[in-house]
Design a protein around this motif. Sequence first.
Motif, PDB file in Angstrom:
ATOM      1  N   ALA A 127       0.859  -1.192   0.000  1.00 52.39           N
ATOM      2  CA  ALA A 127       0.000   0.000   0.000  1.00 52.39           C
ATOM      3  C   ALA A 127       0.886   1.231   0.000  1.00 52.39           C
ATOM      4  O   ALA A 127       1.993   1.208   0.551  1.00 52.39           O
ATOM      5  CB  ALA A 127      -0.896   0.008   1.234  1.00 52.39           C
ATOM      6  N   THR A 178      -3.947   7.581  -0.575  1.00 45.67           N
ATOM      7  CA  THR A 178      -3.473   6.235  -0.238  1.00 45.67           C
ATOM      8  C   THR A 178      -4.088   5.244  -1.222  1.00 45.67           C
ATOM      9  O   THR A 178      -5.223   5.425  -1.666  1.00 45.67           O
ATOM     10  CB  THR A 178      -3.846   5.805   1.197  1.00 45.67           C
ATOM     11  OG1 THR A 178      -5.239   5.477   1.245  1.00 45.67           O
ATOM     12  CG2 THR A 178      -3.549   6.881   2.212  1.00 45.67           C
ATOM     13  N   VAL A 180      -4.172   0.854  -2.001  1.00 36.32           N
ATOM     14  CA  VAL A 180      -3.758  -0.524  -1.707  1.00 36.32           C
ATOM     15  C   VAL A 180      -3.539  -1.234  -3.038  1.00 36.32           C
ATOM     16  O   VAL A 180      -4.344  -1.106  -3.962  1.00 36.32           O
ATOM     17  CB  VAL A 180      -4.834  -1.260  -0.883  1.00 36.32           C
ATOM     18  CG1 VAL A 180      -4.479  -2.736  -0.715  1.00 36.32           C
ATOM     19  CG2 VAL A 180      -4.987  -0.604   0.478  1.00 36.32           C
ATOM     20  N   LEU A 258      -5.903   3.526   5.270  1.00 31.33           N
ATOM     21  CA  LEU A 258      -5.929   2.703   4.060  1.00 31.33           C
ATOM     22  C   LEU A 258      -7.310   2.116   3.847  1.00 31.33           C
ATOM     23  O   LEU A 258      -8.111   1.994   4.777  1.00 31.33           O
ATOM     24  CB  LEU A 258      -4.905   1.564   4.187  1.00 31.33           C
ATOM     25  CG  LEU A 258      -3.475   2.000   4.508  1.00 31.33           C
ATOM     26  CD1 LEU A 258      -2.600   0.777   4.791  1.00 31.33           C
ATOM     27  CD2 LEU A 258      -2.893   2.811   3.363  1.00 31.33           C
TER      28      LEU A 258
END
Length: 344
Positions: A127, A178, A180, A258
């Motif tokens: 991530a 952010t 992932v 996240l």
Amino acid sequence: MSRLAPVTLQANQPRDRPYAGGVGIAKFRRSTHSVPYTPEDFVGSTTEVHGAHRIGLSVLPDGQLLRDAIEHDPLGYLGPEHVKAYGRSTRLLVKLLNTQERLFVHYHPDDEFAAEHLHSPLGKTEAWIVIDAPPDGYAALGFNRRVTASEVTEWYREQDSEAMLAALNRLPLKPGDTVVVPPGQPHALSEGLLLVELQQPTDLSLILEHARFPALSGTDPLLGLPIEVALRALRMDGLTTAQLEDLRGSDKNPSSLLSCAADPYFSATRIAVDGSTALEAGFSILIVLEGSGSMTHPGGEFEIRGGTTILTPFEAGPVEISGQLTLLRCAPPQSANGTTAATV
Ligand SMILES: [Zn+2]
């Protein structure tokens, strides 16, 4: 035996990595010294660079390798809940990553593939938390349509970078974003990014695009696997806009910056300190983004500021941070260690 204390970690940038970078990390750490081709700083690492003995492992202020220290005292570093669930593995690798050229198209295996083909119990979910990005900064992530194995094989044999990039979704990145990256999803990064990266603690990359990157010439892009085997780890069904959106962090996940997709692997929280804040006990890596202040723990106190990176062992207990600072707390999966990465 004296109680474990939080420690600051010095820069730990393996040399001769296969892409250019490193200046952004030196700047972040307020250092004037930077070596070319050191785009990754392994922070609180028990992970070796693939195929390289001891390279990548973090050294503690007393000269001991973090890996050895945890091996000797897993309960002190990781806590009983974590050890019960995962043994002596931290389950976490944190890196600072800075690109000074576009990063090549690659992907990472999942746990099952890594165990079957790469002698590793863990694959690599990762991530990104964007710290700095140029106005045109982006990630390429996941195919924008379903592709076939013969198509990808052709691109690989021809080293057709244009075709690979054209088949990937393009995701603009700005500071604070952010994302992932699930295993199997092909990805690349633009030049000029500074990221904090959380990963499963392995260094396994399957590289589709290598001809344009001379620094890759000494390495096997597919880790010794024939292309037809390596492609079994690649997700060829594509990522829709909605699926991409689910990989970005949002308010939907109350316990992590996240996306929820990261919860089985790791978590990250942003902590703004204005005055004084206590952090729950737990193994974690702290990255101070900006500001200055101090950290107080049962054994003492030390100064911290933007660019400082800190490891908190479980046994150090709750620690207190004072001053005016913004920091990230990166932690192993929360469900297992019984702590939250959030402030209390
Ligand atoms: Zn990657």
